[in-house]
Design an enzyme around this catalytic site. Sequence first.
Site, PDB file in Angstrom:
ATOM      1  N   ALA A   1       3.628  -2.524   2.892  1.00 37.95           N
ATOM      2  CA  ALA A   1       2.356  -2.167   2.161  1.00 37.95           C
ATOM      3  C   ALA A   1       1.254  -1.593   2.924  1.00 37.95           C
ATOM      4  CB  ALA A   1       1.894  -3.611   1.494  1.00 37.95           C
TER       5      ALA A   1
ATOM      6  N   GLY B   1       6.904  -4.514   2.638  1.00 35.77           N
ATOM      7  CA  GLY B   1       6.878  -4.017   1.069  1.00 35.77           C
ATOM      8  C   GLY B   1       8.166  -3.164   1.156  1.00 35.77           C
TER       9      GLY B   1
ATOM     10  N   GLU C   1       5.252  -9.410   8.110  1.00 34.36           N
ATOM     11  CA  GLU C   1       4.034  -9.901   7.693  1.00 34.36           C
ATOM     12  C   GLU C   1       3.559 -10.967   8.520  1.00 34.36           C
ATOM     13  OE1 GLU C   1       6.725  -9.435   5.696  1.00 34.36           O
ATOM     14  OE2 GLU C   1       6.111  -8.227   3.795  1.00 34.36           O
TER      15      GLU C   1
HETATM   16  N1  CO8 Z   1       0.171   0.599   6.649  1.00 36.02           N
HETATM   17  C1  CO8 Z   1      -0.828   1.557   6.988  1.00 36.02           C
HETATM   18  N2  CO8 Z   1      -0.570   2.251   7.857  1.00 36.02           N
HETATM   19  C2  CO8 Z   1       0.938   2.308   8.483  1.00 36.02           C
HETATM   20  C3  CO8 Z   1       1.474   1.471   8.200  1.00 36.02           C
HETATM   21  C4  CO8 Z   1       1.178   0.552   7.101  1.00 36.02           C
HETATM   22  N3  CO8 Z   1       2.248  -0.340   6.713  1.00 36.02           N
HETATM   23  N4  CO8 Z   1       2.709   1.527   9.107  1.00 36.02           N
HETATM   24  C5  CO8 Z   1       2.419   2.424   9.855  1.00 36.02           C
HETATM   25  N5  CO8 Z   1       1.267   2.946   9.601  1.00 36.02           N
HETATM   26  C6  CO8 Z   1       0.356   4.042  10.079  1.00 36.02           C
HETATM   27  C7  CO8 Z   1      -0.036   3.642  11.730  1.00 36.02           C
HETATM   28  O1  CO8 Z   1      -1.141   3.114  11.321  1.00 36.02           O
HETATM   29  C8  CO8 Z   1      -0.332   5.242  12.004  1.00 36.02           C
HETATM   30  O2  CO8 Z   1      -1.265   5.722  11.623  1.00 36.02           O
HETATM   31  P1  CO8 Z   1      -2.531   6.615  12.633  1.00 36.02           P
HETATM   32  O3  CO8 Z   1      -1.481   7.900  13.037  1.00 36.02           O
HETATM   33  O4  CO8 Z   1      -3.502   6.837  11.893  1.00 36.02           O
HETATM   34  O5  CO8 Z   1      -2.776   5.703  13.918  1.00 36.02           O
HETATM   35  C9  CO8 Z   1       0.922   6.042  11.598  1.00 36.02           C
HETATM   36  O6  CO8 Z   1       1.568   5.022  10.310  1.00 36.02           O
HETATM   37  C10 CO8 Z   1       2.145   5.938  12.344  1.00 36.02           C
HETATM   38  O7  CO8 Z   1       2.261   4.736  12.833  1.00 36.02           O
HETATM   39  P2  CO8 Z   1       2.977   4.294  14.361  1.00 36.02           P
HETATM   40  O8  CO8 Z   1       2.042   5.054  15.447  1.00 36.02           O
HETATM   41  O9  CO8 Z   1       2.681   2.905  14.401  1.00 36.02           O
HETATM   42  O10 CO8 Z   1       4.363   4.719  14.437  1.00 36.02           O
HETATM   43  P3  CO8 Z   1       5.539   4.311  15.422  1.00 36.02           P
HETATM   44  O11 CO8 Z   1       6.667   5.134  15.186  1.00 36.02           O
HETATM   45  O12 CO8 Z   1       5.001   3.957  16.754  1.00 36.02           O
HETATM   46  O13 CO8 Z   1       5.913   2.775  14.632  1.00 36.02           O
HETATM   47  C11 CO8 Z   1       6.474   1.359  12.766  1.00 36.02           C
HETATM   48  C12 CO8 Z   1       6.466   2.740  13.326  1.00 36.02           C
HETATM   49  C13 CO8 Z   1       7.302   0.363  13.655  1.00 36.02           C
HETATM   50  C14 CO8 Z   1       7.019   1.269  11.318  1.00 36.02           C
HETATM   51  C15 CO8 Z   1       4.866   0.814  12.843  1.00 36.02           C
HETATM   52  O14 CO8 Z   1       4.251   1.717  12.405  1.00 36.02           O
HETATM   53  C16 CO8 Z   1       4.848  -0.493  12.298  1.00 36.02           C
HETATM   54  O15 CO8 Z   1       5.226  -1.544  12.827  1.00 36.02           O
HETATM   55  N6  CO8 Z   1       4.207  -0.625  11.058  1.00 36.02           N
HETATM   56  C17 CO8 Z   1       3.607  -1.775  10.302  1.00 36.02           C
HETATM   57  C18 CO8 Z   1       4.813  -2.342   9.926  1.00 36.02           C
HETATM   58  C19 CO8 Z   1       4.544  -3.804   9.158  1.00 36.02           C
HETATM   59  O16 CO8 Z   1       3.811  -4.585   9.644  1.00 36.02           O
HETATM   60  N7  CO8 Z   1       4.804  -3.915   7.805  1.00 36.02           N
HETATM   61  C20 CO8 Z   1       4.241  -5.011   6.972  1.00 36.02           C
HETATM   62  C21 CO8 Z   1       3.140  -4.641   5.956  1.00 36.02           C
HETATM   63  S1  CO8 Z   1       2.446  -5.969   5.093  1.00 36.02           S
HETATM   64  C22 CO8 Z   1       3.615  -6.024   3.830  1.00 36.02           C
HETATM   65  O17 CO8 Z   1       4.205  -4.826   3.584  1.00 36.02           O
HETATM   66  C23 CO8 Z   1       3.500  -6.743   2.830  1.00 36.02           C
HETATM   67  C24 CO8 Z   1       2.025  -7.682   2.515  1.00 36.02           C
HETATM   68  C25 CO8 Z   1       2.098  -8.540   1.440  1.00 36.02           C
HETATM   69  C26 CO8 Z   1       0.779  -9.033   1.416  1.00 36.02           C
HETATM   70  C27 CO8 Z   1       0.605  -9.785   0.229  1.00 36.02           C
HETATM   71  C28 CO8 Z   1      -0.867  -9.793  -0.151  1.00 36.02           C
HETATM   72  C29 CO8 Z   1      -1.360 -10.326  -1.463  1.00 36.02           C
END
Ligand code: CO8
Length: 259
Positions: free
Chosen positions: A67, A110, A133
């Site tokens: 997400a 997500g 998460e």
């Molecule tokens: N959301 C928003 N932006 C993201 C996300 C994300 N999930 N993942 C990556 N991005 C963005 C980064 O912020 C970055 O943006 P910017 O260039 O502006 O800094 C861009 O994408 C590139 O990302 P990275 O530089 O981090 O790329 P890497 O190749 O180094 O890493 C990864 C890739 C491993 C995928 C890393 O980006 C990462 O760990 N992402 C987050 C993964 C994560 O934690 N996902 C879970 C999200 S929460 C969810 O899905 C469910 C929540 C349910 C909540 C319920 C609420 C009611």
Amino acid sequence: MNDLHTITLERPADRVALITLNRPKAKNALNLQTMREITDLTARLDADPDVGAIIITGSDTVFAAGADIKEMRDLTFSEVHAQDWLAGWTALADVRTPLIAAVAGYALGGGCELAMMCDLLIAADNAKFGQPEITLGVIPGMGGSQRLTRAVGKAKAMDLCLTGRMMDAEEADRSGLVSRVVPTATLREEALTAATRIAGFSAPAVAMAKEVVNQAFETGLAEGLLFERRVFHSTFATEDQKEGMAAFSEKRAPQFRHR
Ligand code: CO8
């Protein structure tokens, strides 16, 4: 289709639709707009008798990184609760047309949950699955604790949800999370082959097969077996059952009517 901004739609083969997540700068993070585009589009495709299978895929390196964290970060409890945040995704689980997730690279949070909402999960050998998460101070919110546990059992689900670690394609295959693992270079082709094959069968039979397998997650065994038997009986009301069995007996390919 010009109303799509976070996904694309292609029709790569007869009766097959291919949806590609397309937010490369955000690692295909799933924001509200993506949710609306996917659920609206899949509902439209579901109602189209010329679509017999839908593939959902990402890029070669990321299916979806979860997400959209940046969209969620400042929301309050009142807001997420009042909006029933992420509930809209349940519409995808209501789609009756088979959904095939073709996953290469990261399927996190997500992203993993979206893949698990699909019926077949074909993983490239570079796929990585996880529910990170916990590292953000939250928990899975789109089915990760429920569908993952049903797919891989408590031990693995607890491991992924509590440690936030990723599982590679080989472990995901061994754990029963994915249907099959294929070389990354052939992922699209393999998904297309599976989709074309499914879409070529009797559409009512395919819809019924999906329905009865899904029922296994909702009922006890005796009730589920009865449901399966009754649905099996109802296939005899279709022209496709007559055609399929006649074609077998006559040693020819069946000509299904698809409706
Ligand atoms: N959301 C928003 N932006 C993201 C996300 C994300 N999930 N993942 C990556 N991005 C963005 C980064 O912020 C970055 O943006 P910017 O260039 O502006 O800094 C861009 O994408 C590139 O990302 P990275 O530089 O981090 O790329 P890497 O190749 O180094 O890493 C990864 C890739 C491993 C995928 C890393 O980006 C990462 O760990 N992402 C987050 C993964 C994560 O934690 N996902 C879970 C999200 S929460 C969810 O899905 C469910 C929540 C349910 C909540 C319920 C609420 C009611």
